[in-house]
Design a protein around this motif. Sequence first.
Motif, PDB file in Angstrom:
ATOM      1  N   LEU A  41      42.148  41.015  39.246  1.00  0.00           N
ATOM      2  CA  LEU A  41      43.182  42.043  39.395  1.00  0.00           C
ATOM      3  C   LEU A  41      44.540  41.347  39.421  1.00  0.00           C
ATOM      4  CD1 LEU A  41      41.653  44.330  42.180  1.00  0.00           C
ATOM      5  CD2 LEU A  41      41.378  44.497  39.708  1.00  0.00           C
ATOM      6  N   ARG A  42      45.461  41.833  38.636  1.00  0.00           N
ATOM      7  CA  ARG A  42      46.829  41.288  38.607  1.00  0.00           C
ATOM      8  C   ARG A  42      47.777  42.345  39.157  1.00  0.00           C
ATOM      9  NH1 ARG A  42      48.301  37.762  33.630  1.00  0.00           N
ATOM     10  NH2 ARG A  42      46.884  36.454  34.901  1.00  0.00           N
ATOM     11  N   LEU A  43      48.339  41.980  40.306  1.00  0.00           N
ATOM     12  CA  LEU A  43      49.208  42.912  41.023  1.00  0.00           C
ATOM     13  C   LEU A  43      48.489  44.222  41.326  1.00  0.00           C
ATOM     14  CD1 LEU A  43      52.586  42.345  39.122  1.00  0.00           C
ATOM     15  CD2 LEU A  43      51.844  41.329  41.289  1.00  0.00           C
ATOM     16  N   HIS A  54      42.730  43.353  35.304  1.00  0.00           N
ATOM     17  CA  HIS A  54      43.271  42.494  34.251  1.00  0.00           C
ATOM     18  C   HIS A  54      42.178  41.984  33.317  1.00  0.00           C
ATOM     19  CE1 HIS A  54      45.651  39.534  32.141  1.00  0.00           C
ATOM     20  NE2 HIS A  54      44.845  38.557  32.533  1.00  0.00           N
ATOM     21  N   ASP A  55      41.071  41.425  33.887  1.00  0.00           N
ATOM     22  CA  ASP A  55      40.061  40.810  33.028  1.00  0.00           C
ATOM     23  C   ASP A  55      38.785  40.597  33.828  1.00  0.00           C
ATOM     24  OD1 ASP A  55      38.822  39.726  30.878  1.00  0.00           O
ATOM     25  OD2 ASP A  55      39.857  37.780  30.963  1.00  0.00           O
ATOM     26  N   THR A  56      37.690  40.386  33.084  1.00  0.00           N
ATOM     27  CA  THR A  56      36.411  39.978  33.681  1.00  0.00           C
ATOM     28  C   THR A  56      36.040  38.640  33.065  1.00  0.00           C
ATOM     29  OG1 THR A  56      35.667  42.260  33.974  1.00  0.00           O
ATOM     30  CG2 THR A  56      33.990  40.541  34.024  1.00  0.00           C
ATOM     31  N   VAL A  57      35.940  37.600  33.874  1.00  0.00           N
ATOM     32  CA  VAL A  57      35.718  36.244  33.377  1.00  0.00           C
ATOM     33  C   VAL A  57      34.282  35.830  33.649  1.00  0.00           C
ATOM     34  CG1 VAL A  57      38.116  35.606  33.660  1.00  0.00           C
ATOM     35  CG2 VAL A  57      36.530  35.238  35.543  1.00  0.00           C
ATOM     36  N   GLY A  58      33.796  34.945  32.778  1.00  0.00           N
ATOM     37  CA  GLY A  58      32.436  34.458  32.896  1.00  0.00           C
ATOM     38  C   GLY A  58      32.360  33.125  33.610  1.00  0.00           C
ATOM     39  N   PRO A  59      31.201  32.454  33.518  1.00  0.00           N
ATOM     40  CA  PRO A  59      31.022  31.183  34.225  1.00  0.00           C
ATOM     41  C   PRO A  59      31.988  30.114  33.706  1.00  0.00           C
ATOM     42  CG  PRO A  59      28.917  32.090  33.497  1.00  0.00           C
ATOM     43  CD  PRO A  59      29.967  32.887  32.823  1.00  0.00           C
ATOM     44  N   GLY A  60      32.381  29.207  34.614  1.00  0.00           N
ATOM     45  CA  GLY A  60      33.243  28.100  34.233  1.00  0.00           C
ATOM     46  C   GLY A  60      34.406  27.937  35.198  1.00  0.00           C
ATOM     47  N   LEU A  61      35.337  27.003  34.842  1.00  0.00           N
ATOM     48  CA  LEU A  61      36.514  26.705  35.654  1.00  0.00           C
ATOM     49  C   LEU A  61      37.688  27.537  35.134  1.00  0.00           C
ATOM     50  CD1 LEU A  61      37.221  24.815  38.039  1.00  0.00           C
ATOM     51  CD2 LEU A  61      38.113  23.201  36.342  1.00  0.00           C
ATOM     52  N   HIS A  62      38.359  28.251  36.053  1.00  0.00           N
ATOM     53  CA  HIS A  62      39.445  29.149  35.659  1.00  0.00           C
ATOM     54  C   HIS A  62      40.646  28.920  36.570  1.00  0.00           C
ATOM     55  CE1 HIS A  62      36.629  31.454  33.112  1.00  0.00           C
ATOM     56  NE2 HIS A  62      35.756  31.271  34.105  1.00  0.00           N
ATOM     57  N   TRP A  63      41.796  29.413  36.096  1.00  0.00           N
ATOM     58  CA  TRP A  63      43.011  29.369  36.913  1.00  0.00           C
ATOM     59  C   TRP A  63      43.729  30.697  36.812  1.00  0.00           C
ATOM     60  CZ3 TRP A  63      48.222  30.119  36.141  1.00  0.00           C
ATOM     61  CH2 TRP A  63      49.044  29.751  37.218  1.00  0.00           C
ATOM     62  N   PRO A  94      47.174  32.743  38.829  1.00  0.00           N
ATOM     63  CA  PRO A  94      48.300  32.535  39.770  1.00  0.00           C
ATOM     64  C   PRO A  94      47.994  33.147  41.134  1.00  0.00           C
ATOM     65  CG  PRO A  94      48.848  34.188  38.122  1.00  0.00           C
ATOM     66  CD  PRO A  94      47.579  33.578  37.672  1.00  0.00           C
ATOM     67  N   PRO A  95      48.053  32.335  42.184  1.00  0.00           N
ATOM     68  CA  PRO A  95      47.815  32.877  43.524  1.00  0.00           C
ATOM     69  C   PRO A  95      48.887  33.890  43.913  1.00  0.00           C
ATOM     70  CG  PRO A  95      47.606  30.482  43.516  1.00  0.00           C
ATOM     71  CD  PRO A  95      48.224  30.869  42.201  1.00  0.00           C
ATOM     72  N   LEU A  96      48.493  34.786  44.809  1.00  0.00           N
ATOM     73  CA  LEU A  96      49.356  35.837  45.347  1.00  0.00           C
ATOM     74  C   LEU A  96      49.709  36.885  44.307  1.00  0.00           C
ATOM     75  CD1 LEU A  96      51.851  33.690  47.474  1.00  0.00           C
ATOM     76  CD2 LEU A  96      49.692  34.734  48.181  1.00  0.00           C
ATOM     77  N   ILE A  97      49.396  36.619  43.069  1.00  0.00           N
ATOM     78  CA  ILE A  97      49.627  37.595  42.001  1.00  0.00           C
ATOM     79  C   ILE A  97      48.299  38.185  41.540  1.00  0.00           C
ATOM     80  CG2 ILE A  97      50.503  37.930  39.661  1.00  0.00           C
ATOM     81  CD1 ILE A  97      52.553  35.780  40.214  1.00  0.00           C
ATOM     82  N   ASP A  98      47.315  37.294  41.306  1.00  0.00           N
ATOM     83  CA  ASP A  98      45.977  37.719  40.890  1.00  0.00           C
ATOM     84  C   ASP A  98      45.018  37.655  42.061  1.00  0.00           C
ATOM     85  OD1 ASP A  98      47.069  37.981  38.446  1.00  0.00           O
ATOM     86  OD2 ASP A  98      45.889  36.388  37.465  1.00  0.00           O
ATOM     87  N   GLN A  99      44.080  38.601  42.066  1.00  0.00           N
ATOM     88  CA  GLN A  99      42.969  38.599  43.006  1.00  0.00           C
ATOM     89  C   GLN A  99      41.672  38.481  42.215  1.00  0.00           C
ATOM     90  OE1 GLN A  99      44.265  42.368  45.017  1.00  0.00           O
ATOM     91  NE2 GLN A  99      43.709  41.228  46.876  1.00  0.00           N
ATOM     92  N   LYS A 148      32.713  45.416  36.677  1.00  0.00           N
ATOM     93  CA  LYS A 148      33.977  46.135  36.867  1.00  0.00           C
ATOM     94  C   LYS A 148      33.757  47.416  37.666  1.00  0.00           C
ATOM     95  CE  LYS A 148      37.618  48.514  34.320  1.00  0.00           C
ATOM     96  NZ  LYS A 148      38.116  48.915  32.989  1.00  0.00           N
ATOM     97  N   SER A 149      32.739  48.209  37.294  1.00  0.00           N
ATOM     98  CA  SER A 149      32.460  49.447  38.024  1.00  0.00           C
ATOM     99  C   SER A 149      32.014  49.156  39.440  1.00  0.00           C
ATOM    100  CB  SER A 149      31.382  50.248  37.283  1.00  0.00           C
ATOM    101  OG  SER A 149      31.809  50.592  35.984  1.00  0.00           O
ATOM    102  N   PHE A 150      31.214  48.112  39.614  1.00  0.00           N
ATOM    103  CA  PHE A 150      30.725  47.777  40.946  1.00  0.00           C
ATOM    104  C   PHE A 150      31.866  47.397  41.888  1.00  0.00           C
ATOM    105  CE2 PHE A 150      28.980  44.769  44.056  1.00  0.00           C
ATOM    106  CZ  PHE A 150      27.934  45.510  44.573  1.00  0.00           C
ATOM    107  N   VAL A 151      32.907  46.704  41.378  1.00  0.00           N
ATOM    108  CA  VAL A 151      34.005  46.224  42.229  1.00  0.00           C
ATOM    109  C   VAL A 151      35.063  47.296  42.437  1.00  0.00           C
ATOM    110  CG1 VAL A 151      35.847  44.516  42.395  1.00  0.00           C
ATOM    111  CG2 VAL A 151      33.575  43.832  41.621  1.00  0.00           C
ATOM    112  N   LEU A 152      35.365  48.089  41.401  1.00  0.00           N
ATOM    113  CA  LEU A 152      36.555  48.929  41.441  1.00  0.00           C
ATOM    114  C   LEU A 152      36.291  50.411  41.686  1.00  0.00           C
ATOM    115  CD1 LEU A 152      38.520  47.361  38.448  1.00  0.00           C
ATOM    116  CD2 LEU A 152      38.679  46.800  40.875  1.00  0.00           C
ATOM    117  N   ASN A 153      35.156  50.958  41.196  1.00  0.00           N
ATOM    118  CA  ASN A 153      35.012  52.410  41.196  1.00  0.00           C
ATOM    119  C   ASN A 153      34.578  52.979  42.548  1.00  0.00           C
ATOM    120  OD1 ASN A 153      35.735  52.419  38.546  1.00  0.00           O
ATOM    121  ND2 ASN A 153      33.652  52.604  37.743  1.00  0.00           N
TER     122      ASN A 153
END
Length: 384
Positions: A88-90, A94-103, A105-110, A150-155
Motif C-alpha cells: 500500500l502506498r499512502l 499499489h502492487d502485489t509482489v512475489g518471492p525475493g528481495l524488495h525495497w 520507501p518506509p513511512l510511505i509504503d506499507q 489482495k482480497s484477503f488483506v484489503l476487502n
Amino acid sequence: MAWNEPGGNDQDPWGGRKGGDGPPDLDEALKKFQEKLNGIFGGGSGGGSGSGGGFSSSLLGLLLVGALVVYGLFGIYQVNEQERAVVLRLGVYHDTVGPGLHWNPPLIDQVFPVNVTKVRSRSARGQMLTQDLNIVDVTLSVQYEIGDVKSFVLNVRDPESSLVQATDSALRHVVGSSPMHEVLTEGREKIAIEVQTRLQAYLDSYQTGISLGTVNVEDTSPPREVQAAFDDVNKAREDEERLKNEAQTYSNGILPEARGAAQRVIEEAMAYREQVVAKAEGEAKRFEQLLTEYRKAPKVTRERLYIDAMQEVMSNSSKVMVDVEGGNNMLYLPLDKIIGSSSKPVTSGRADEVSPDVIREIADQVADQLRRESINNTRRREVR
C-alpha cells in the motif's frame, strides 16, 4: 603529567594559563574545540566565523547522508517463497509482489506479507435442528488456503472470523434441510459436499480471498439424553437391512434354479416332441412300404402282419385265456411255464422275449389242445 601539577607549565586543558581566581572562559574553549574539528574535517584554520559555518555544513551533510542510508536500509525487506506481499502506498493499493528481495520507501509504503501455501484449518461444532425437528450434535472441520492475497488483506477486516461465521451458517442451513437419519448415517458425505459448495459461495460473495480445500463432517451424534433410543432405532434399521439382504440372497438363489428347471422341462418336452414326430413319421413310412407290399401279395402280407402282432402280444404276456367255441369252459395257457419247460434256447437278446420257434411250438400245442377239446365236446353231445 597533569596540567595542575608542578612542572605542568601552568596551562589548562583549554589552552589558557593558570592565573586568576575565576573559572576558565567557556566561549574560548568551545572556539578552540571547533577549530580542532574543522582541522579534522578539512575546515582549515580560518577565522572564527568562517570556521563555524564550515563545521555546521559538513556536520549537516553527514547527518543527512546517514539519515538517507538508514532510511534506505529500513525499506529493504524479503518475501519468502511461500509468501506474497501486498504493498500500500499512502494507504492505497499499489502492487502485489512475489518471492525475493524488495525495497519500498518506509513511512510511505506499507507491506503486508501473507503465506499462500499454508493449509489452514478451522473447526465448527454445535447442536442443530434437523428437517424432522430432531436435535443433533455436529462437528465439522474446514481446510482452506489464501487464493487471492489482495482480497484477503484489503476487502475484509477479519477474513478468518468471517470464515467461522459463514461456516456455522452454511452448516446449519444444510443440516436443517436434511432428516436426522441422513445426518447421523449415510448422508454425512453428501452434507459435507453441500456445506463446501454453500460456504465457498458465501466467501466469494464476501470477497475474502479464501479458497476452500476440503470440508469433513468429523462426527454426528444425537444428544446424550436420547442416545439409548437412537441406538434402538439403529438396531432396528440394521435388522431391516439384514432381512432385506437375506431375502435378496434367497431370491437370487431360487430364481435361477426355477429358471433352470423350467428350461429343463422345456427341453425335455421339445425332445419328446421330436421323438414322437420322428416315430410317427417312421411308422407312416413303414405303413406306406407295407401297403405297397400288401398290394403285391395281400395274403402273405396279412399273415405276416398277424404273426408279427401275435409275437408282439405274446412277448409281453405270460398268460393266455382262450375261449373255445361251442364249449362252456375257458382254456388257460400258462405261457411262462410252457416257455420254462421248453428245451429250445431263447434266441432273443432279452429273457422276457419269445423267439418265433417257441411261438410256433406254443401255437401247435394250443391247436392240439383245442382239437382235443373239440372232439371231447362232440362226443358229449352224441352221448346225450
